[in-house]
Design an enzyme around this catalytic site. Structure first.
Site, PDB file in Angstrom:
ATOM      1  N   GLY A   1       2.759   2.514  10.863  1.00  0.00           N
ATOM      2  CA  GLY A   1       3.692   3.629  10.687  1.00  0.00           C
ATOM      3  C   GLY A   1       4.424   4.025  11.958  1.00  0.00           C
ATOM      4  O   GLY A   1       5.052   5.077  12.015  1.00  0.00           O
TER       5      GLY A   1
ATOM      6  N   HIS B   1      -9.508   1.142   5.114  1.00  0.00           N
ATOM      7  CA  HIS B   1      -8.218   1.329   5.777  1.00  0.00           C
ATOM      8  C   HIS B   1      -8.400   2.275   6.962  1.00  0.00           C
ATOM      9  O   HIS B   1      -9.194   3.216   6.892  1.00  0.00           O
ATOM     10  CB  HIS B   1      -7.200   1.906   4.781  1.00  0.00           C
ATOM     11  CG  HIS B   1      -5.809   1.852   5.324  1.00  0.00           C
ATOM     12  ND1 HIS B   1      -5.333   2.785   6.215  1.00  0.00           N
ATOM     13  CD2 HIS B   1      -4.799   0.965   5.126  1.00  0.00           C
ATOM     14  CE1 HIS B   1      -4.088   2.463   6.543  1.00  0.00           C
ATOM     15  NE2 HIS B   1      -3.744   1.364   5.890  1.00  0.00           N
TER      16      HIS B   1
ATOM     17  N   SER C   1       3.723  -1.792  10.378  1.00  0.00           N
ATOM     18  CA  SER C   1       5.180  -1.811  10.584  1.00  0.00           C
ATOM     19  C   SER C   1       5.821  -3.136  10.165  1.00  0.00           C
ATOM     20  O   SER C   1       6.773  -3.606  10.794  1.00  0.00           O
ATOM     21  CB  SER C   1       5.526  -1.475  12.032  1.00  0.00           C
ATOM     22  OG  SER C   1       5.120  -0.145  12.346  1.00  0.00           O
TER      23      SER C   1
ATOM     24  N   GLU D   1      -5.025  -4.794  10.755  1.00  0.00           N
ATOM     25  CA  GLU D   1      -4.020  -3.751  10.957  1.00  0.00           C
ATOM     26  C   GLU D   1      -4.306  -3.017  12.269  1.00  0.00           C
ATOM     27  O   GLU D   1      -5.114  -2.072  12.287  1.00  0.00           O
ATOM     28  CB  GLU D   1      -4.051  -2.748   9.805  1.00  0.00           C
ATOM     29  CG  GLU D   1      -3.751  -3.357   8.458  1.00  0.00           C
ATOM     30  CD  GLU D   1      -3.181  -2.321   7.473  1.00  0.00           C
ATOM     31  OE1 GLU D   1      -2.125  -2.591   6.910  1.00  0.00           O
ATOM     32  OE2 GLU D   1      -3.799  -1.258   7.306  1.00  0.00           O
TER      33      GLU D   1
ATOM     34  N   ASN E   1       0.871  -1.180   0.000  1.00  0.00           N
ATOM     35  CA  ASN E   1       0.000   0.000   0.000  1.00  0.00           C
ATOM     36  C   ASN E   1       0.910   1.234   0.000  1.00  0.00           C
ATOM     37  O   ASN E   1       1.492   1.574   1.025  1.00  0.00           O
ATOM     38  CB  ASN E   1      -0.894  -0.040   1.254  1.00  0.00           C
ATOM     39  CG  ASN E   1      -1.745   1.210   1.397  1.00  0.00           C
ATOM     40  OD1 ASN E   1      -1.795   2.052   0.493  1.00  0.00           O
ATOM     41  ND2 ASN E   1      -2.412   1.342   2.528  1.00  0.00           N
ATOM     42  N   TRP E   2       0.995   1.854  -1.141  1.00  0.00           N
ATOM     43  CA  TRP E   2       1.919   3.001  -1.278  1.00  0.00           C
ATOM     44  C   TRP E   2       1.358   4.265  -0.642  1.00  0.00           C
ATOM     45  O   TRP E   2       2.052   5.266  -0.542  1.00  0.00           O
ATOM     46  CB  TRP E   2       2.258   3.243  -2.750  1.00  0.00           C
ATOM     47  CG  TRP E   2       3.000   2.118  -3.408  1.00  0.00           C
ATOM     48  CD1 TRP E   2       3.345   0.908  -2.859  1.00  0.00           C
ATOM     49  CD2 TRP E   2       3.538   2.082  -4.746  1.00  0.00           C
ATOM     50  NE1 TRP E   2       4.037   0.134  -3.759  1.00  0.00           N
ATOM     51  CE2 TRP E   2       4.164   0.841  -4.935  1.00  0.00           C
ATOM     52  CE3 TRP E   2       3.526   2.991  -5.810  1.00  0.00           C
ATOM     53  CZ2 TRP E   2       4.789   0.479  -6.130  1.00  0.00           C
ATOM     54  CZ3 TRP E   2       4.144   2.638  -7.018  1.00  0.00           C
ATOM     55  CH2 TRP E   2       4.773   1.398  -7.159  1.00  0.00           C
ATOM     56  N   LYS E   3       0.101   4.236  -0.254  1.00  0.00           N
ATOM     57  CA  LYS E   3      -0.566   5.395   0.360  1.00  0.00           C
ATOM     58  C   LYS E   3      -0.374   6.634  -0.530  1.00  0.00           C
ATOM     59  O   LYS E   3      -0.319   6.506  -1.752  1.00  0.00           O
ATOM     60  CB  LYS E   3      -0.048   5.600   1.788  1.00  0.00           C
ATOM     61  CG  LYS E   3      -0.185   4.312   2.627  1.00  0.00           C
ATOM     62  CD  LYS E   3       0.034   4.503   4.099  1.00  0.00           C
ATOM     63  CE  LYS E   3      -0.142   3.182   4.825  1.00  0.00           C
ATOM     64  NZ  LYS E   3       0.013   3.279   6.273  1.00  0.00           N
TER      65      LYS E   3
ATOM     66  N   GLU F   1      -6.755   4.652   7.988  1.00  0.00           N
ATOM     67  CA  GLU F   1      -6.542   6.076   7.674  1.00  0.00           C
ATOM     68  C   GLU F   1      -7.784   6.677   7.025  1.00  0.00           C
ATOM     69  O   GLU F   1      -8.086   7.860   7.209  1.00  0.00           O
ATOM     70  CB  GLU F   1      -5.288   6.230   6.788  1.00  0.00           C
ATOM     71  CG  GLU F   1      -4.022   5.994   7.605  1.00  0.00           C
ATOM     72  CD  GLU F   1      -2.856   5.403   6.832  1.00  0.00           C
ATOM     73  OE1 GLU F   1      -2.888   5.410   5.582  1.00  0.00           O
ATOM     74  OE2 GLU F   1      -1.912   4.917   7.491  1.00  0.00           O
TER      75      GLU F   1
ATOM     76  N   GLY G   1       2.998  -1.049   4.284  1.00  0.00           N
ATOM     77  CA  GLY G   1       2.991   0.375   3.962  1.00  0.00           C
ATOM     78  C   GLY G   1       4.395   0.851   3.624  1.00  0.00           C
ATOM     79  O   GLY G   1       4.905   0.635   2.519  1.00  0.00           O
ATOM     80  N   GLY G   2       5.035   1.496   4.587  1.00  0.00           N
ATOM     81  CA  GLY G   2       6.341   2.130   4.362  1.00  0.00           C
ATOM     82  C   GLY G   2       7.363   1.250   3.648  1.00  0.00           C
ATOM     83  O   GLY G   2       8.048   1.714   2.724  1.00  0.00           O
TER      84      GLY G   2
HETATM   85  P1  13P Z   1       3.151   0.633   7.660  1.00  0.00           P
HETATM   86  O1  13P Z   1       3.679  -0.652   7.082  1.00  0.00           O
HETATM   87  O2  13P Z   1       3.855   1.843   7.126  1.00  0.00           O
HETATM   88  O3  13P Z   1       3.101   0.570   9.165  1.00  0.00           O
HETATM   89  O4  13P Z   1       1.643   0.781   7.153  1.00  0.00           O
HETATM   90  C1  13P Z   1       0.791  -0.295   7.287  1.00  0.00           C
HETATM   91  C2  13P Z   1      -0.434  -0.019   6.528  1.00  0.00           C
HETATM   92  O5  13P Z   1      -1.244   0.816   6.909  1.00  0.00           O
HETATM   93  C3  13P Z   1      -0.650  -0.761   5.285  1.00  0.00           C
HETATM   94  O6  13P Z   1      -1.939  -0.575   4.801  1.00  0.00           O
END
Ligand code: 13P
Length: 253
Positions: free
Chosen positions: A170, A94, A210, A164, A9-11, A96, A231-232
């Site tokens: 994050g 998600h 994470s 999640e 997930n590149w957000k 977020e 994510g990251g």
């Molecule tokens: P991180 O891997 O950056 O913690 O993000 C997780 C996430 O929200 C994937 O959708």
């Protein structure tokens, strides 16, 4: 046998040209790995470009969100029909989206129904906040989100759930493998109540929060964890490839 699934997930990261560079940096290695489904979820504006680069390979594409209506006066939104020709998966609910854009279980539920109707494969996200976790409410929150997201949905033709925990996203503070496994086992039991044991046995549930190349093995070696929503670490080509590669190796046993 559940085929593991790793999604990146590149957000809200990468311009179109940065997205192209990122996928080019990982595509050959990703395409060569087998035994694990690999999904890239770039921003909407890069779906076409990334899709063209991975075309013909086994690497798949997903969107990060969508509206539930097929079309209409919803300025700035993207519909299931628009995504239908572009990608196979769509991340829904998600944390977020829930936190910053007010998405409720009811809204997520509408989106799940719309995605399935359009032939998209939803990756439905659930997870508790830190205060809920500390108050011992994890189970209550997870059951509510799973039931709410799937309310009125007949046994879906395709479904992935991502667990999640919000406190792990994050933050660099991932859950432990056994912690995540226990909650994912609860998710499977909740889905079994809705659609029966056979469906729940076949359901793929990812862990997210994470995840890195350094800790993926801890998660993927757990019996209930079928992959990760990253994510990251999915923004670093070599690290994402390593996460997929370790998953393939460990799940092949
Ligand atoms: P991180 O891997 O950056 O913690 O993000 C997780 C996430 O929200 C994937 O959708």
């Amino acid at each position: 046998m559940r085929i593991p699934i790793i999604a990146g997930n590149w957000k809200m990261n990468t311009t179109v040209s940065e997205a192209a560079d990122l996928v080019r940096a990982m595509q050959a290695q990703l395409a060569a790995l087998t035994g694990v489904e690999r999904v890239l979820c770039p921003p909407f504006v890069s779906l076409t470009t990334v899709g063209q680069i991975i075309r013909g390979s086994a690497v798949k594409l997903g969107a990060q969100n969508m509206h539930y209506e097929e079309k209409g006066a919803y300025t700035g939104e993207v519909s299931p029909l628009m995504l239908g020709g572009l990608c196979e998966y769509v991340i829904l609910g998600h944390s977020e989206r829930r936190q910053y854009f007010g998405e409720t279980d009811e809204l997520v539920n509408r989106k799940v129904k719309a995605a399935l109707k359009a032939g998209l494969k939803p990756i439905v996200c659930v997870g508790e906040r830190l205060d809920e976790n500390e108050a011992g409410k994890t189970e209550e929150v997870i059951v509510r989100e799973v039931r709410g997201g799937l309310s009125g949905v007949e046994a879906p033709t395709s479904l992935v759930i991502a667990y999640e925990p919000i406190w792990a996203i994050g933050t660099g503070k991932a859950a432990t493998g056994p912690q995540a496994n226990a909650t994912i086992s609860l998710i499977r039991r909740t889905v079994a109540q809705l659609y029966g044991d056979g469906f729940a046995e076949g359901l793929r549930v990812q862990y997210g929060g994470s995840v890195t190349a350094a800790n993926i093995a801890e998660f993927i070696s757990q019996p209930h964890i079928d992959g990760a929503l990253v994510g990251g670490a999915s923004l670093k080509a070599a690290e994402f490839v390593s996460i997929v590669e370790q998953t393939a190796r460990i799940k092949k046993g």
